[in-house]
Design a protein around this motif. Structure first.
Motif, PDB file in Angstrom:
ATOM      1  N   LYS A   8       0.865  -1.164  -0.042  1.00  0.00           N
ATOM      2  CA  LYS A   8       0.168   0.185  -0.160  1.00  0.00           C
ATOM      3  C   LYS A   8       1.093   1.194   0.218  1.00  0.00           C
ATOM      4  O   LYS A   8       1.632   1.327   0.720  1.00  0.00           O
ATOM      5  N   MET A   9       0.605   2.131  -0.758  1.00  0.00           N
ATOM      6  CA  MET A   9       1.445   3.369  -0.894  1.00  0.00           C
ATOM      7  C   MET A   9       0.431   4.314  -1.626  1.00  0.00           C
ATOM      8  O   MET A   9      -0.482   4.171  -2.367  1.00  0.00           O
ATOM      9  N   SER A  10       1.045   5.751  -1.668  1.00  0.00           N
ATOM     10  CA  SER A  10       0.220   6.607  -2.596  1.00  0.00           C
ATOM     11  C   SER A  10       0.669   6.548  -3.715  1.00  0.00           C
ATOM     12  O   SER A  10       1.894   6.106  -4.322  1.00  0.00           O
ATOM     13  N   LYS A  25      -3.344   3.641 -10.012  1.00  0.00           N
ATOM     14  CA  LYS A  25      -2.832   2.382 -10.255  1.00  0.00           C
ATOM     15  C   LYS A  25      -1.969   2.135 -11.292  1.00  0.00           C
ATOM     16  O   LYS A  25      -1.073   1.432 -11.382  1.00  0.00           O
ATOM     17  N   GLU A  65      -3.810   9.358  -3.836  1.00  0.00           N
ATOM     18  CA  GLU A  65      -4.773   7.937  -3.674  1.00  0.00           C
ATOM     19  C   GLU A  65      -3.857   7.022  -3.082  1.00  0.00           C
ATOM     20  O   GLU A  65      -2.564   6.769  -3.791  1.00  0.00           O
ATOM     21  N   GLN A  66      -4.351   6.163  -2.035  1.00  0.00           N
ATOM     22  CA  GLN A  66      -3.717   5.087  -1.759  1.00  0.00           C
ATOM     23  C   GLN A  66      -4.234   3.916  -2.571  1.00  0.00           C
ATOM     24  O   GLN A  66      -5.232   3.686  -2.881  1.00  0.00           O
ATOM     25  N   ILE A  67      -3.008   3.023  -3.029  1.00  0.00           N
ATOM     26  CA  ILE A  67      -3.075   2.143  -3.858  1.00  0.00           C
ATOM     27  C   ILE A  67      -2.318   0.926  -3.516  1.00  0.00           C
ATOM     28  O   ILE A  67      -1.396   1.062  -2.699  1.00  0.00           O
ATOM     29  N   ASP A  68      -2.840  -0.538  -3.902  1.00  0.00           N
ATOM     30  CA  ASP A  68      -2.083  -1.590  -3.822  1.00  0.00           C
ATOM     31  C   ASP A  68      -1.128  -1.817  -5.075  1.00  0.00           C
ATOM     32  O   ASP A  68      -1.568  -1.963  -6.041  1.00  0.00           O
ATOM     33  N   GLN A 108       2.494  -3.494  -6.382  1.00  0.00           N
ATOM     34  CA  GLN A 108       4.178  -3.928  -6.013  1.00  0.00           C
ATOM     35  C   GLN A 108       5.106  -3.787  -7.450  1.00  0.00           C
ATOM     36  O   GLN A 108       4.966  -3.994  -8.607  1.00  0.00           O
TER      37      GLN A 108
END
Length: 237
Positions: free
Chosen positions: A2-4, A136, A168-171, A173
Motif C-alpha cells: 500500500k502506498m500513495s 494504479k 490516492e492510496q493504491i496496492d 508492487q
C-alpha cells in the motif's frame, strides 16, 4: 504494498534506474515530493522555472545517454513553461520524461484550477503524451514513458497526472530488478548480418553516421569499420 500514487511514481523512477531528478515544487505534485523527501538515493535538483528545468533534463540526457527527468509542480500556466525545453529536446532527439499535474479528476473539463488542454498543447513537441487515468497505472505508464523516450528515435515523453491520483492510496508492487532499468540500444544480429553482406557486395559504400553513434558512444567502432573497409564517413548532423 500500500502506498500513495506519488510514492508509486517515485518507486517506478527508482526501478528504472533514475538517481537524478530536476523539478519545481508545486501543489499539483506535492504527494510525489513527500515521497522524494524520503528518497535519499535520488538527487532532486530544484529549479526556479520549468523552462530551465526542462533544458537541464535535456542536457543531462545528452551527457549520460539516459532519460532526463523533470517534474513540473503546477498544472496550467506552470506546465506551459515546459514547451520551449520540450521543443528543443524533440528537435534534437533527446530523451526526457516530464511529469506534470492536472486538476482533480472530478474537475477535469470544468475550467477549474487554471485548466488548459495540456494534452493537445504538448503533442507537437513530444513523442508521446500520456493522460494517466488511474492511480494504479502511474508506475506502469512511467516505466513505459521511460522506454519510449530512450528507444528508436529518442525524444521527450510527457505524463499528465490529475493531482488527486498522487494522493490516492493504491496496492501496487514494483520490483526493483534489472528488467526495469532503461538502457539505450538494441543489438539485432540478423540486421547486422544483412548490413555486413550489403557492405561487402557494394561497389562504392559509404557510412552516413547519425545520432545513434553519439548516443551509443560508438565513435571508435565506426572509425574502426571505416578504416578496415576504407569507407568515407558523412555525418547527418
Amino acid at each position: 504494498m500500500k502506498m500513495s500514487g506519488g510514492r508509486a511514481a517515485v518507486e517506478a523512477l527508482r526501478a528504472a534506474g533514475v538517481r537524478t531528478i530536476f523539478g519545481l515544487m508545486g501543489s499539483s505534485t506535492l504527494d510525489m515530493y513527500d515521497a522524494l523527501y524520503d528518497a535519499k538515493d535520488i538527487w532532486h535538483i530544484g529549479v526556479r522555472d520549468e523552462r530551465a528545468g526542462t533544458h537541464m533534463a535535456d542536457a543531462f540526457a545528452r551527457v549520460t545517454g539516459q532519460p532526463g527527468i523533470m517534474i513540473a509542480g503546477q498544472s496550467g500556466p506552470g506546465s506551459t513553461n515546459l514547451v520551449t525545453g520540450l521543443a528543443q529536446a524533440y528537435l534534437a532527439y533527446s530523451p526526457i520524461v516530464v511529469i506534470t499535474g492536472l486538476p482533480l479528476t472530478q474537475h477535469v473539463g470544468k475550467d477549474s484550477f487554471q485548466e488548459i488542454d495540456q494534452h493537445t498543447l504538448f503533442l507537437p513537441v513530444t513523442k508521446r503524451v500520456f493522460d494517466v487515468p488511474t492511480a494504479k497505472r502511474i508506475p506502469e505508464l512511467i516505466l513505459e514513458a521511460m522506454r519510449i523516450a530512450n528507444s528508436g528515435r529518442r525524444g521527450p515523453v510527457l505524463l499528465n497526472i490529475p493531482r488527486d491520483l498522487f494522493a490516492e492510496q493504491i496496492d501496487v508492487q514494483i520490483e526493483h530488478t534489472a528488467n526495469h532499468v532503461v538502457k539505450a540500444g538494441h543489438l539485432d544480429r540478423e540486421t547486422i548480418a544483412q548490413v555486413k553482406a550489403l557492405l561487402l557486395k557494394a561497389h562504392a559504400p559509404a557510412l552516413v553516421v547519425g545520432a545513434g553513434v553519439k548516443w551509443e558512444r560508438g565513435h571508435a567502432e565506426v572509425l574502426r569499420l571505416a578504416e578496415k573497409l576504407s569507407l568515407p564517413i558523412a555525418a547527418s548532423s
